[in-house]
Design a protein around this motif. Structure first.
Motif, mmCIF file in Angstrom:
data_model
loop_
_atom_site.group_PDB
_atom_site.id
_atom_site.type_symbol
_atom_site.label_atom_id
_atom_site.label_comp_id
_atom_site.label_asym_id
_atom_site.label_seq_id
_atom_site.Cartn_x
_atom_site.Cartn_y
_atom_site.Cartn_z
ATOM 1 N N TYR A 115 105.771 -27.064 13.518
ATOM 2 C CA TYR A 115 105.973 -28.410 14.041
ATOM 3 C C TYR A 115 107.428 -28.545 14.435
ATOM 4 O O TYR A 115 108.326 -28.205 13.662
ATOM 5 C CB TYR A 115 105.608 -29.463 12.992
ATOM 6 C CG TYR A 115 105.831 -30.876 13.454
ATOM 7 C CD1 TYR A 115 104.939 -31.465 14.344
ATOM 8 C CD2 TYR A 115 106.930 -31.602 13.031
ATOM 9 C CE1 TYR A 115 105.153 -32.770 14.789
ATOM 10 C CE2 TYR A 115 107.143 -32.900 13.473
ATOM 11 C CZ TYR A 115 106.256 -33.471 14.353
ATOM 12 O OH TYR A 115 106.467 -34.754 14.802
ATOM 13 N N GLY A 116 107.670 -29.030 15.640
ATOM 14 C CA GLY A 116 109.029 -29.179 16.134
ATOM 15 C C GLY A 116 109.294 -28.186 17.251
ATOM 16 O O GLY A 116 108.355 -27.649 17.844
ATOM 17 N N PRO A 117 110.555 -27.902 17.529
ATOM 18 C CA PRO A 117 110.909 -27.058 18.677
ATOM 19 C C PRO A 117 110.273 -25.664 18.674
ATOM 20 O O PRO A 117 110.038 -25.091 19.726
ATOM 21 C CB PRO A 117 112.432 -26.958 18.590
ATOM 22 C CG PRO A 117 112.860 -28.162 17.826
ATOM 23 C CD PRO A 117 111.738 -28.455 16.863
ATOM 24 N N ASP A 118 109.977 -25.113 17.496
ATOM 25 C CA ASP A 118 109.365 -23.781 17.430
ATOM 26 C C ASP A 118 107.867 -23.828 17.196
ATOM 27 O O ASP A 118 107.265 -22.835 16.781
ATOM 28 C CB ASP A 118 110.041 -22.962 16.321
ATOM 29 C CG ASP A 118 111.495 -22.695 16.619
ATOM 30 O OD1 ASP A 118 111.851 -22.552 17.803
ATOM 31 O OD2 ASP A 118 112.296 -22.641 15.661
ATOM 32 N N ASN A 151 99.748 -37.306 18.498
ATOM 33 C CA ASN A 151 100.647 -37.890 19.499
ATOM 34 C C ASN A 151 101.848 -38.547 18.819
ATOM 35 O O ASN A 151 101.890 -38.704 17.597
ATOM 36 C CB ASN A 151 99.893 -38.825 20.444
ATOM 37 C CG ASN A 151 99.385 -40.076 19.782
ATOM 38 O OD1 ASN A 151 100.073 -40.715 18.990
ATOM 39 N ND2 ASN A 151 98.163 -40.464 20.119
ATOM 40 N N SER A 152 102.814 -38.934 19.643
ATOM 41 C CA SER A 152 104.071 -39.470 19.120
ATOM 42 C C SER A 152 103.908 -40.809 18.402
ATOM 43 O O SER A 152 104.771 -41.185 17.592
ATOM 44 C CB SER A 152 105.103 -39.594 20.244
ATOM 45 O OG SER A 152 104.615 -40.439 21.276
ATOM 46 N N CYS A 162 98.317 -31.379 15.820
ATOM 47 C CA CYS A 162 98.062 -31.854 17.180
ATOM 48 C C CYS A 162 97.900 -33.364 17.064
ATOM 49 O O CYS A 162 96.804 -33.866 16.804
ATOM 50 C CB CYS A 162 96.815 -31.214 17.771
ATOM 51 S SG CYS A 162 96.526 -31.709 19.483
ATOM 52 N N TYR A 199 98.375 -26.959 24.682
ATOM 53 C CA TYR A 199 98.598 -26.760 23.250
ATOM 54 C C TYR A 199 99.145 -25.345 23.071
ATOM 55 O O TYR A 199 98.631 -24.403 23.679
ATOM 56 C CB TYR A 199 97.270 -26.937 22.513
ATOM 57 C CG TYR A 199 97.366 -26.951 21.014
ATOM 58 C CD1 TYR A 199 97.962 -28.003 20.333
ATOM 59 C CD2 TYR A 199 96.833 -25.911 20.259
ATOM 60 C CE1 TYR A 199 98.025 -28.028 18.949
ATOM 61 C CE2 TYR A 199 96.883 -25.929 18.875
ATOM 62 C CZ TYR A 199 97.489 -26.983 18.226
ATOM 63 O OH TYR A 199 97.547 -27.012 16.859
ATOM 64 N N PHE A 218 104.527 -27.108 17.536
ATOM 65 C CA PHE A 218 103.946 -28.213 18.286
ATOM 66 C C PHE A 218 104.931 -29.371 18.334
ATOM 67 O O PHE A 218 105.509 -29.759 17.313
ATOM 68 C CB PHE A 218 102.650 -28.689 17.618
ATOM 69 C CG PHE A 218 102.049 -29.882 18.299
ATOM 70 C CD1 PHE A 218 101.301 -29.735 19.439
ATOM 71 C CD2 PHE A 218 102.276 -31.159 17.803
ATOM 72 C CE1 PHE A 218 100.761 -30.848 20.084
ATOM 73 C CE2 PHE A 218 101.741 -32.273 18.435
ATOM 74 C CZ PHE A 218 100.989 -32.108 19.576
ATOM 75 N N GLU A 219 105.113 -29.925 19.509
ATOM 76 C CA GLU A 219 105.919 -31.137 19.667
ATOM 77 C C GLU A 219 105.001 -32.232 20.200
ATOM 78 O O GLU A 219 104.288 -32.024 21.177
ATOM 79 C CB GLU A 219 107.082 -30.889 20.622
ATOM 80 C CG GLU A 219 108.070 -29.891 20.034
ATOM 81 C CD GLU A 219 109.353 -29.814 20.814
ATOM 82 O OE1 GLU A 219 110.226 -30.670 20.578
ATOM 83 O OE2 GLU A 219 109.464 -28.910 21.653
ATOM 84 N N PRO A 220 104.995 -33.392 19.537
ATOM 85 C CA PRO A 220 104.070 -34.457 19.917
ATOM 86 C C PRO A 220 104.279 -34.929 21.350
ATOM 87 O O PRO A 220 105.394 -34.973 21.847
ATOM 88 C CB PRO A 220 104.392 -35.586 18.935
ATOM 89 C CG PRO A 220 105.130 -34.948 17.831
ATOM 90 C CD PRO A 220 105.822 -33.757 18.401
ATOM 91 N N ASN A 221 103.176 -35.282 21.967
ATOM 92 C CA ASN A 221 103.189 -35.866 23.302
ATOM 93 C C ASN A 221 102.983 -37.378 23.178
ATOM 94 O O ASN A 221 102.575 -37.870 22.128
ATOM 95 C CB ASN A 221 102.092 -35.244 24.166
ATOM 96 C CG ASN A 221 100.752 -35.250 23.461
ATOM 97 O OD1 ASN A 221 100.539 -34.488 22.528
ATOM 98 N ND2 ASN A 221 99.850 -36.118 23.885
#
Length: 177
Positions: free
Chosen positions: A147-150, A122-123, A120, A163, A152-155
């Motif tokens: 992590y990634g498309p499947d 951020n970008s 978790c 989340y 968590f993706e950073p905001n």
């Protein structure tokens, strides 16, 4: 039915404030949940710790026990580290075990306990070169990193969005090959 024990280990990121509902969902899926927190997450949830201990039926842990003290939790069948901050990601990957939570998961790699982790961050944080290296190190050690498309993706910094707790719980429910 055999009880499965899930260690739910959380860093100090905003989704940690949703942890009671996550514990309840994991329990509904048949898990006996033991909750562990980084020291900062424990501080953030200080007023809720007695209720969380009552909800799980186990003490909430955030610090190393003293040598010779008995373990207060049953053995883990699976571990979910979420939300996982940049500090926790990098400390774990680099083997810096000053926090109990990181020390436990570092040792769990060697014990062969199934480990799932979801960051978790951020970008802006993910631009640091160590972040992706650390995720790759954990993957190479056998940790399932969501992590990634499947996962968590950073905001963007300051952006609020849900989340993906269900993704994390689904992952610990899936048999590992």
């Amino acid at each position: 039915m055999t009880t499965r024990t899930l260690y739910l280990l959380c860093s100090a990121a905003p989704p940690v404030f949703e942890i009671a509902g996550v514990v309840e969902e994991a329990q509904a899926r048949g898990w006996d949940v033991c909750l562990g927190l980084t020291p900062t997450a424990a501080e953030w949830l200080e007023d809720s710790l007695p209720g969380l201990a009552a909800l799980t039926g186990h003490p909430v842990r955030s610090r190393y026990k003293r040598p010779g003290q008995p373990d207060v939790w049953p053995s883990a069948d699976a571990v979910l580290v979420a939300p996982m901050t940049m500090n926790t990601v990098n400390s774990w990957a680099l083997g810096i075990t000053g926090m109990w939570l990181v020390g436990f998961v570092a040792e769990a790699i060697g014990k062969g306990i199934p480990l799932t982790a979801m960051p978790c961050v951020n970008s802006a944080y993910v631009q640091h070169p160590q972040f992706l290296l650390s995720l790759e190190t954990l993957r190479e050690a056998g940790v399932r990193v969501l992590y990634g498309p499947d996962g968590f993706e950073p905001n963007a910094p300051g952006e609020k969005r849900p989340y993906p707790w269900a993704v994390a719980l689904d992952a610990v429910d899936e048999p590992r090959s």
